[in-house]
Design a protein around this motif. Structure first.
Motif, PDB file in Angstrom:
ATOM      1  N   PRO A 196       0.818  -1.216   0.000  1.00 22.02           N
ATOM      2  CA  PRO A 196       0.000   0.000   0.000  1.00 22.02           C
ATOM      3  C   PRO A 196       0.847   1.260   0.000  1.00 22.02           C
ATOM      4  O   PRO A 196       0.464   2.261  -0.599  1.00 22.02           O
ATOM      5  CB  PRO A 196      -0.799  -0.113   1.295  1.00 22.02           C
ATOM      6  N   VAL A 197       1.983   1.189   0.675  1.00 26.96           N
ATOM      7  CA  VAL A 197       2.807   2.394   0.747  1.00 26.96           C
ATOM      8  C   VAL A 197       3.286   2.776  -0.645  1.00 26.96           C
ATOM      9  O   VAL A 197       3.158   3.922  -1.081  1.00 26.96           O
ATOM     10  CB  VAL A 197       4.011   2.167   1.681  1.00 26.96           C
ATOM     11  N   ALA A 198       3.811   1.798  -1.351  1.00 25.42           N
ATOM     12  CA  ALA A 198       4.333   2.080  -2.676  1.00 25.42           C
ATOM     13  C   ALA A 198       3.213   2.464  -3.639  1.00 25.42           C
ATOM     14  O   ALA A 198       3.335   3.422  -4.408  1.00 25.42           O
ATOM     15  CB  ALA A 198       5.077   0.862  -3.204  1.00 25.42           C
ATOM     16  N   VAL A 199       2.125   1.726  -3.556  1.00 19.60           N
ATOM     17  CA  VAL A 199       1.019   1.996  -4.466  1.00 19.60           C
ATOM     18  C   VAL A 199       0.475   3.394  -4.230  1.00 19.60           C
ATOM     19  O   VAL A 199       0.249   4.174  -5.160  1.00 19.60           O
ATOM     20  CB  VAL A 199      -0.089   0.948  -4.287  1.00 19.60           C
ATOM     21  N   LEU A 200       0.299   3.704  -2.956  1.00 20.89           N
ATOM     22  CA  LEU A 200      -0.244   5.006  -2.636  1.00 20.89           C
ATOM     23  C   LEU A 200       0.699   6.102  -3.110  1.00 20.89           C
ATOM     24  O   LEU A 200       0.277   7.104  -3.695  1.00 20.89           O
ATOM     25  CB  LEU A 200      -0.437   5.100  -1.126  1.00 20.89           C
TER      26      LEU A 200
END
Lengths: 214, 894
Positions: free
Chosen positions: B175-179
């Motif tokens: 989620p961190v990277a995607v966000l």
């Protein structure tokens, strides 16, 4: 089934090129008969028998839309007393989902159809404009679910919305200019931000689980 | 990190020690502060780096921040490695899972657009669960196949279980990277929520799978029984559903607690963070999915918490959450970079690395296509091919995978070093290469972007109506579909849940439409004040054709000058006209000040309290601006329907017609506004609008007065009524002055513009004297600072403009007064005598008004305060005169 043959040309145009399977129409017909108590037509009172509809704050407007001739036949105006299955299907066809293979033009047409339906719902006096009063009525009904919000706030919201509509549609108005109400063109403008074609649909046209419980 | 950092900062750390003998003046205490100091230093470095990145818009628009941070981490890691000769400051799994991950997950859960999330919950769950399972198994099995085929280095000692374990940790979309990437790309919201929701939920799946496989690996393949597989599957469901349940439980608790924090506003934000964190820890403690717990806690509590806590706390929560999440994210990416330099933990195997890269890309794409194919059969809005490409390509891996691979036990998982190396490469590849290219890809594919415009009130209304329509149609069709259940849920929520979890006051006012309306207005008003707050600026004052406000302020300045210049005037006529004029201008001045210069008036005691924040100054200002702004908007907005709908009964309509005929004069004024609802103080004052508004509104006002009398909630304003009638006549004078000056002097700058006229009634609630004093004292304070130029200009314009109309107006008003008075007497017949007398002796009226107020200091004070205060109480007490009006009132109330 009276409608399966598609007696009216405009009716056909609503459905084409999206063929409705006979199975789906059958489902709808069953429901229609349920509502009409095996009559050929539905009257307004028939809708009162739907228990879930009772809590809907804008119930009146929605039921009204079913009998609005503008939604039923393109050229006519006024209110129908009763609708037959074909009309019922016509109304339902406003709630069809888009299909993958639609091109831009069809999409646009589709979108306009849906919006027109909504517009008619707001424009209760059939003058082609949503006046402030009409807007207020809608907002009041919408907010009627909340007993703590007074009518006045509903009004002010409607007024604010109207002002917003005016500023969106007309832009800067001169001091003498008067914004009469939201026309359909303005209505289209206001809906620009919302992808109605991807929202205004109900899964009734491929339903497996139609409820027979009533 | 802090614990291991001993050696890194050797120079300062080593130097103190032995030198200390005897009494010390100062002592070097590096060891004591070492840990927090290093944490602070890292955060500082990361934040400074962010500033540097964002110095250039070009760079950040092309390169995602996460890439830059990783690169920075690589650089820093290299430096540390060069200095310390060994890698320090690694990303520790424990630190990652206990401190760095929760803020990010909470942030994304709390600010998740819940409607959108639940609208697409089916797709999200499918991708998150089925997709992740598929990715794990397929990747693991394929890598194992590669290993079996002998393509890998023989040093990679791993069996099927090890590869499945590796597959499970590498398949988690982070989620961190995607966000970090998708927030900058701005794809359409459906696509965004699906990718993002998936990445959030599949972490949970990954962690569960990881744990299951890990336990299998630790057991050793020989000891795994069929029962264990069953247990594995069962634990999968238990862990995810249990985590969700914990999240819901804490969301409920949190909402319930915030319901009772009215007196301790200051700790409201703390509860939000604390309980969410406790939810995380609690889930972690019983080895349920803590990510799911926090996510659902965030999603579900938001609605109630936001309704309960104060505006300030809301802002605090928002900012703190964003700050925490963003610093966590920064640190994570930086540490990823730093960790990568530590070659001692690496073991490179080209086949494994390339194979993994290839397989994760391939299987993700295959998985997405297959699932979308299935989903599209059920979805009413199909996901098209382009969406699928973006979804496949947007599967970025990140810190979760890295933390999980670091967590592996080298003794049990022999190939750990290979896995670490591969994971680092995969993370770097996906974040840097895919992160860099996804934006061009999205542009190139012409993915539907989200047009992030601010929500308009109309849209909110329509969408709201829309939900009801769809639910109704489902009811009519007899199909219990999504809308049906959503509608049912909303009813349940309204009836029970909200009632239980929301403060009474909040529950009452809670309505999405109203919220949007309110927010919109506040925002609008603030922006208005931001741009147009300088209404008093010299440049604007200089323009002679400037409408309303400007000329108003000019004349007020003029008047102030005159006031200070002439001590006494014996001519009664002059006193009369000057008086009324001055009053009007005072009012105008007051109004201008009120609108634009609220700050000087609001002086708060300098007070300090640790536990309470002084009364919400900002909020009050917001409200003030809000009202001000609504007024402005109403002025510019005209709808003929207004008048028609205001007078409802036929009798009133008739009356209206008659009155229209009797007082047609005001119509031609170009600046007259059609809407007569600009009063923003209490109702009593609105009545005074009557006389000087143009014809139609006059009637509207009258009729609405009647309306009010039967619809009003409170009937205790009877005496007020008398007061206001007396003032109404006073107002007639005002109006006459106004029209008089108009007739005599057509110059546009003299025309008393209607908005301010309309508003001017405020300061008049009874005692002009008090107000006059008040206003002028304020102005003298302000004028030298803010309006020097304006002041000068008005001096020059004083002789030329101000006086002639003032004198003329006396006769003018006599000429016009009669029809208006008649009108008045027609509608309110019993007050007629008073009116006439007042009309003839206006000074008497003001005097009597003053004495009246003197005799009742209490009320006088109230009245004086009233225009200054937000109308909170007043608005409640008084019935509305005009529907429009209530909106200000309401705002004040809010």
């Amino acid at each position: 089934l009276p409608c399966a043959q598609g007696a009216h040309p405009h009716h056909l145009s609503l459905f084409s090129p999206l063929a409705v399977t006979s199975e789906q129409i059958e489902h709808l017909h069953r429901r229609f008969k349920q509502l009409s108590r095996d009559q050929l037509t539905i009257r307004k009172e028939n809708f009162d028998s739907i228990p879930d509809l009772e809590f809907n704050p804008i119930r009146g407007k929605i039921v009204h839309a079913f009998f609005d001739k503008r939604n039923l036949r393109q050229e006519s105006d006024g209110l129908a007393d009763e609708i037959n299955f074909e009309d019922f299907l016509t109304i339902m066809s406003y709630f069809r989902p888009i299909e993958m293979n639609m091109d831009e033009e069809q999409l646009d047409h589709f979108r306009k159809k849906k919006l027109k339906f909504l517009f008619h719902m707001y424009d209760s006096d059939h003058d082609g404009k949503i006046t402030l009063q009409e807007y207020r009525n809608v907002v009041e009904e919408l907010l009627s679910g909340n007993p703590h919000l007074e009518k006045e706030s509903a009004r002010s919201i409607a007024d604010g919305a109207m002002m917003e509509a005016a500023s969106i549609c007309v832009g800067q108005m001169g001091p003498d200019q008067v914004y009469e109400g939201i026309t359909f063109e303005d209505f289209l403008k206001m809906w620009q931000g919302i992808d109605i074609e991807t929202k205004m649909h109900v899964r009734f046209l491929n339903m497996e689980t139609i409820a027979h419980c009533y | 990190v802090p614990a291991r950092s001993g050696g890194a900062m050797q120079p300062p750390a080593a130097s103190p020690g032995p030198a200390a003998s005897g009494a010390e003046l100062l002592r070097w205490q590096w060891r004591e502060v070492q840990a927090p100091c290093l944490v602070a230093a890292w955060i500082l470095v990361a934040s400074l780096a962010k500033i540097v990145f964002h110095l250039s818009r070009k760079v950040t628009s092309v390169v995602p921040e996460s890439c830059l941070l990783i690169l920075l981490g690589l650089g820093l890691g290299g430096i540390v490695l060069a200095v310390a000769k060994k890698a320090e400051y690694q990303l520790e799994p424990n630190m990652f899972f206990l401190f760095l991950l929760p803020p990010i997950v909470l942030d994304s859960g709390y600010f998740m657009p819940s409607r959108l999330f639940f609208d697409n919950i089916g797709a999200i769950l499918t991708y998150a669960v089925v997709g992740t399972l598929w990715n794990s198994f397929a990747t693991g099995a394929a890598l194992w196949g590669l290993h079996q085929a002998g393509l890998m280095d023989p040093g990679v000692e791993a069996g099927l279980m090890d590869f499945l374990l590796f597959g499970s940790l590498i398949s988690a979309v982070d989620p961190v990277a995607v966000l970090a990437v998708f927030e900058e790309v701005h794809v359409n919201e459906t696509l965004f929520i699906i990718v993002f929701g998936e990445s959030l939920l599949n972490d949970a799946v990954t962690v569960v799978l990881y744990k299951v496989f890990n336990s299998f690996v630790e057991l050793g393949p020989a000891h795994i029984h069929a029962m264990d597989y069953v247990k594995g599957v069962a634990s999968f469901f238990l862990v995810s559903l249990g985590g969700t349940a914990v999240g819901l439980l804490f969301a409920f608790l949190l909402a319930l607690i915030t319901r009772f924090t009215k007196r301790v506003r200051i700790i409201e934000p703390l509860f939000v963070f604390l309980l969410a964190y406790v939810a995380y820890l609690a889930a972690e403690m019983v080895s349920l999915s803590s990510i799911l717990a926090v996510t659902f806690c965030g999603i579900c509590c938001k609605k109630y918490v936001e309704a309960n806590i104060s505006q300030k706390s809301r802002t605090t929560v928002k900012y703190t959450m964003k700050t925490l999440a963003s610093s966590s994210e920064t640190i994570i990416f930086m540490f990823l970079g730093i960790s990568a330099v530590d070659t001692s933990k690496w073991a490179w195997d080209t086949a494994l690395v390339l194979g993994t890269l290839f397989f994760i890309l391939l299987f993700r794409a295959v998985g997405v296509v297959l699932q979308t194919y299935v989903l599209n059969r059920f979805r009413l809005i199909p996901l098209d091919r382009i969406d699928q490409v973006v979804m496949s390509y947007g599967g970025l891996r990140g810190a979760v995978a890295f933390a999980l691979v670091i967590l592996l036990d080298r003794a049990k998982v022999k190939a750990k070093d290979y896995f670490v190396a591969t994971t680092i490469v995969v993370v770097f590849f996906t974040v840097i290469v895919q992160g860099l290219t996804i934006k061009p890809l999205v542009t190139w594919l012409k993915v539907k972007r989200s047009d992030h415009h601010k929500p308009t009130l109309n849209e909110e209304l329509h969408e709201h109506a829309f939900d009801h329509i769809l639910a109704a149609v489902e009811d009519i069709v007899g199909h219990h579909g999504y809308h049906y259940w959503r509608d049912k849920w909303e009813q349940f929520d309204k009836k029970y849940l909200s009632q239980l979890l929301m403060r009474k006051s909040a529950y009452r006012l809670r309505d999405e439409i109203w919220d949007v309306y309110y927010k919109l207005n506040i925002r609008d008003a603030i922006s208005f004040v931001d741009q147009g707050g300088h209404v008093l600026s010299a440049a604007k004052l200089a323009l002679p054709s400037m409408p309303s406000r400007t000329s108003m302020s000019e004349s007020s300045v003029t008047n102030l000058l005159r006031e200070s210049g002439s001590g006494a005037c014996l001519d009664l006529q002059v006193i009369d006209t000057v008086r009324s004029r001055r009053d009007k201008e005072d009012a105008a001045m007051h109004h201008v000040l009120r609108g634009s210069l609220y700050k000087p008036r609001r002086r708060y005691k300098a007070s300090y309290s640790r536990h309470f924040i002084s009364p919400d100054k900002q909020e009050r200002q917001d409200k003030e601006i809000f009202r001000q702004n609504m007024k402005r908007r109403l002025e510019t907005f005209k709808s003929t329907k207004h008048n028609i709908c205001s007078s409802k009964s036929k009798a009133r309509l008739k009356e209206k017609g008659r009155k229209k005929a009797s007082a047609p004069q005001p119509f031609p004024f170009p600046s007259q506004k059609n809407i007569s609802l600009t009063s923003d103080a209490s109702n009593g004052k609105t009545h005074r609008n009557v006389p000087w508004q143009e014809a139609a509104p006059v009637l509207v006002m009258v009729s609405s007065e009647e309306e009010e009398s039967d619809s009003s909630e409170t009937e205790r304003e009877d005496d007020e009524g008398i007061v206001f009638v007396a003032q109404a006549t006073d107002e007639i004078l005002q109006r006459k002055t106004a029209s008089g000056s108009l007739d005599v002097c057509p110059s546009p700058c003299i025309i008393p513009p209607s908005p301010t006229l309309a508003e001017k009634e405020l300061p008049w609630k009874g005692n002009q004297a008090d107000l006059a004093v008040y206003v002028s004292s304020e102005t003298t304070k302000i004028v030298p600072v803010d309006m020097k130029k304006a002041w000068n200009q008005s001096i020059s314009s004083l002789e030329s403009i101000a006086s002639p109309p003032g004198i003329e107006s006396g006769s003018q008003h006599r000429r016009f007064a009669c029809p208006v008075l008649e009108e008045q007497s027609q509608s309110v017949s019993q007050v007629m005598p008073e009116q006439t007398s007042c009309f003839q002796f206006p000074s008497h009226v003001s005097k009597s008004g003053r004495s009246q107020s003197d005799s009742s200091p209490d009320s006088a004070e109230q009245q004086e305060l009233q225009p200054l205060m937000a109308v909170e109480d007043q608005g409640r007490m008084l019935p509305s005169t005009e529907p429009k009006w209530l909106m200000f009132n309401r705002a004040g109330h809010l």
